[in-house]
Design a protein around this motif. Structure first.
Motif, mmCIF file in Angstrom:
data_model
loop_
_atom_site.group_PDB
_atom_site.id
_atom_site.type_symbol
_atom_site.label_atom_id
_atom_site.label_comp_id
_atom_site.label_asym_id
_atom_site.label_seq_id
_atom_site.Cartn_x
_atom_site.Cartn_y
_atom_site.Cartn_z
ATOM 1 N N LEU A 8 81.014 42.294 24.652
ATOM 2 C CA LEU A 8 81.526 41.022 24.146
ATOM 3 C C LEU A 8 82.705 41.275 23.229
ATOM 4 O O LEU A 8 82.645 42.137 22.349
ATOM 5 N N SER A 9 83.787 40.532 23.447
ATOM 6 C CA SER A 9 84.958 40.635 22.579
ATOM 7 C C SER A 9 85.727 39.322 22.673
ATOM 8 O O SER A 9 85.232 38.343 23.247
ATOM 9 N N LEU A 10 86.918 39.295 22.109
ATOM 10 C CA LEU A 10 87.840 38.178 22.327
ATOM 11 C C LEU A 10 88.707 38.496 23.531
ATOM 12 O O LEU A 10 89.179 39.625 23.682
ATOM 13 N N GLN A 11 88.924 37.492 24.378
ATOM 14 C CA GLN A 11 89.865 37.681 25.477
ATOM 15 C C GLN A 11 91.245 37.933 24.885
ATOM 16 O O GLN A 11 91.725 37.172 24.034
ATOM 17 N N GLY A 12 91.889 39.009 25.321
ATOM 18 C CA GLY A 12 93.141 39.418 24.705
ATOM 19 C C GLY A 12 94.388 38.926 25.399
ATOM 20 O O GLY A 12 95.488 39.113 24.884
ATOM 21 N N GLU A 65 72.364 40.742 31.478
ATOM 22 C CA GLU A 65 73.027 41.262 30.280
ATOM 23 C C GLU A 65 74.154 40.349 29.837
ATOM 24 O O GLU A 65 74.350 40.126 28.632
ATOM 25 N N VAL A 66 74.903 39.805 30.785
ATOM 26 C CA VAL A 66 75.940 38.832 30.425
ATOM 27 C C VAL A 66 75.320 37.683 29.640
ATOM 28 O O VAL A 66 75.840 37.249 28.602
ATOM 29 N N GLY A 67 74.189 37.188 30.115
ATOM 30 C CA GLY A 67 73.542 36.060 29.453
ATOM 31 C C GLY A 67 73.102 36.369 28.038
ATOM 32 O O GLY A 67 73.123 35.488 27.159
ATOM 33 N N ARG A 68 72.714 37.602 27.770
ATOM 34 C CA ARG A 68 72.248 37.964 26.432
ATOM 35 C C ARG A 68 73.357 37.909 25.391
ATOM 36 O O ARG A 68 73.085 37.804 24.189
ATOM 37 N N HIS A 69 74.609 37.955 25.820
ATOM 38 C CA HIS A 69 75.724 37.910 24.865
ATOM 39 C C HIS A 69 76.039 36.495 24.394
ATOM 40 O O HIS A 69 76.713 36.314 23.379
#
Length: 225
Positions: free
Chosen positions: A23-27, A71-75
């Motif tokens: 998970l991060s900010l889209q750059g 795993e995507v959902g857990r973020h």
């Protein structure tokens, strides 16, 4: 999870080789700044001279698509970016993209433009990276992808020099890309000054969006950020 031999994984239609999920900010691109889950697939048939994700060329681990989606959902983020490497080099990427859309995510795909995008779910925003001469992979561009683009998609050019800029400007005009979808021009990190590219775009009144890669400004492009 332990890595699975390639021949064993090939027998399972639900596996993909994954380098990382984070998970991060889209750059960059249209959803810049949004908290985004990145699913980075392993492998790429290209070798662009400015590549900043060479660590994704090899390695990774085989994971079930169900496991990836879980795993995507857990973020807990609404935006998901499937990237690489070159994600479409793994044919089962198409199924992952469809699953993510079915789960209600805003999904983008970062692809080199060297592989066919026709089978990508139309709900996905395809970010097509057209390779300039300065990338050293211009011969890999699959020009038959351009007629497939829709307003939901995006086209990106990484500009390495003034010559690259003029070449990309010609491609935008020849294919009338700005009339089809968002067109993004990015300076190649350390190769040209961002202000120079900005000045060229303004001087030519070019109908494209200038962008800098936010993650490089914030975190110096550390893996997993």
């Amino acid at each position: 999870m332990n890595a699975v031999p390639l021949d064993a994984a090939a027998a399972s239609p639900e596996r993909l080789r994954i380098t990382e999920i984070f998970l991060s900010l889209q750059g960059e691109a249209r959803s810049i700044g949004w908290p985004t889950v990145f699913v980075r697939l392993t492998g790429c048939p290209l070798r662009c001279q400015y590549c900043d994700t060479a660590y994704a060329f090899h390695g990774g681990e085989w994971r079930q698509i169900d496991d990836i989606v879980a795993e995507v959902g857990r973020h807990g983020a609404r935006h998901v970016c499937v990237t690489g490497g070159e994600p479409l080099a793994q044919k089962r990427c198409i199924g992952l993209l469809r699953r993510l859309c079915d789960e209600g995510y805003e999904v983008s795909l970062e692809t080199s433009g060297a592989l066919d995008i026709a089978e990508v779910d139309p709900r996905v925003s395809r970010v097509l990276d057209i390779k300039t001469p300065g990338s050293m992979e211009v011969h890999r561009n699959l020009w038959s992808n351009l007629p497939l683009l829709t307003p939901h998609d995006q086209v990106k050019f990484v500009i390495c020099s003034r010559e690259d800029y003029e070449w990309a400007r010609g491609i935008v005009a020849e294919h009338r890309l700005s009339e089809v979808c968002d067109v993004l021009f990015s300076p190649s990190f350390t190769q040209i000054k961002p202000s120079d590219l900005a000045d060229w775009i303004v001087a030519d009144r070019l109908p494209v969006r200038f962008q800098l890669q936010l993650h490089k400004i914030l975190w110096n492009d550390e893996p997993g950020r």
